[in-house]
Structures are given as structure tokens and as C-alpha cells.
Design a protein around this motif. Structure first.
Motif: not given
Length: 220
Positions: A80-83, A89-91, A135-136, A138, A142
Motif C-alpha cells: 500500500k502507498q499513500t497519496d 491509501m492505495e493498494t 483506494r481507501s 479515512d 473503498t
């Protein structure tokens, strides 16, 4: 005497059927089968919209075509990475598809009702990757989207592989409805990368059970 006449008629009829048998078959097939991966056995699917068989001689044919083989065990997930701009959060996940172009030499038996074929040869299989992003925010909401970004890449230094097959069919006019069993195996491993970093590798091979139809043209 009567038995001899019956045998002669059968031989004559069979000879005429062989003499009028098509020299070119065009069709397709689809099916399912186990994919034998490093992490166990899973079920995969395949679609062969183009199959072309050239009956070179009475008992030999040359086959080719195009097929898509979907291997779910090669679905690779990246961390996962954060924009930074949104905090979302993106997977990332990549699904691998093999695009197979086979070339087989077949031994064929095509009597008036049934058709039996055994063959083997090589194939070339470019590998395609499709990227999906989840994408998730707060609130935990998703949404899945398919992106055209080339975040995943594959390194397949030798796209050649081995293919063997056998089929049993029933002739209907100039066409054949057939059940096909095939085995495909790469000669080299596929390495999957995400943003140029290695995230997985495997040796792809599959056993496929297919049902299909091919129509005959250019009768002798």
C-alpha cells in the motif's frame, strides 16, 4: 459373398469421404484447467478465438492460432502507498494474462463420424499485465478502478514454451465439435516488477480442458 460386397461398399464410401474431407479448418475453443504454480494448484481459464488447422496429408495436420490464458495465481499485489495530496491509501494489484501463439504438428484420424488428434509443438507467449488500484479514505470507503498506468511490468527473457494436446471430436457436415486436452509449459520463468522492483516470479504451466468447434473449407 454378401460380406465381401458389404466390405467393398464400406471401403468405397469411406474412401469417398476421405477424398472429400476438408483441407483447412477454422474455429475456436474455450475451457478451464488447473494451473500448476509454485504456491499450489488453482483454477485458470482460457479463450482461443482463432484456431487454424491445415490438413497437409491424410494423417497429418499443422495447427496454429491465438489464445488468451488467464492465470489467477499470478495476481501480484504491491504494498500500500499513500497519496501525499489526499492522504488516501492505495493498494495496487496486477493480473497476468498469457497471449499464446502455438504451432503444432498433429497426427489425425478423421473417419466419417469421429475425429481423433494427437499433437505437440512450440508456442510463443507474450505476457500482458493489467493494473487495478483500490483506494481507501479515512472513513474506510473503498473503490476499485482500472488504471492504464504501467505500474507493473514483466521480464520474460524466453517467451517460448512447450505445448502438447489431444482431442476427440464428432463430425457434423464439414465441421467438427471436439473436446480438447492440452498442456502448456514455459521454458523460462516470468519475473514481475512493480515500479521497477521485483515483486514475484514463477514458471507458468497449465493443463487445460477445452470444448470447441472448427469448420472445414477447401475440400479435396
Amino acid at each position: 459373398m454378401k460380406a465381401g460386397i458389404v466390405i467393398y461398399i464400406l471401403l468405397f464410401t469411406t474412401g469417398n469421404i476421405f477424398a472429400q474431407s476438408p483441407r483447412l479448418y477454422f474455429g475456436g475453443k474455450f475451457g478451464l484447467g488447473p494451473i500448476l504454480g509454485q504456491d499450489g494448484v488453482v483454477l485458470g481459464g482460457n479463450l482461443n478465438p482463432i484456431q487454424l488447422d491445415w490438413q497437409m496429408a491424410k494423417f497429418f495436420a499443422l495447427g496454429t492460432g491465438m489464445g488468451f490464458y488467464f492465470a489467477p495465481q499470478t495476481k501480484v499485489e504491491a504494498p500500500k502507498q499513500t497519496d501525499p495530496s489526499s492522504g488516501i491509501m492505495e493498494t495496487y494489484a496486477g493480473m497476468e494474462t498469457h497471449m499464446v501463439f502455438p504451432l503444432l504438428l498433429k497426427a489425425t484420424i478423421n473417419p466419417s463420424i469421429f475425429s481423433v488428434e494427437f499433437g505437440g509443438g512450440l508456442y510463443v507467449a507474450p505476457v500482458l499485465m493489467n493494473t487495478t488500484v483500490e483506494r481507501s479514505n479515512d472513513n474506510g470507503y473503498t473503490v476499485s478502478e482500472a488504471y492504464g498506468k504501467k505500474l507493473f511490468s514483466v521480464d520474460h527473457p524466453n517467451p517460448l514454451g512447450l505445448i502438447v494436446s489431444s482431442s476427440f471430436g464428432v463430425k457434423i457436415g464439414n465441421g467438427i465439435i471436439f473436446l480438447d486436452l492440452g498442456y502448456l509449459r514455459d521454458f523460462s520463468e516470468v519475473t514481475v516488477k512493480f515500479n521497477d522492483k521485483k515483486v514475484g516470479n514463477h514458471l507458468w504451466n497449465m493443463l487445460a480442458v477445452n470444448i470447441g468447434y472448427k469448420h472445414g473449407f477447401l475440400s479435396k
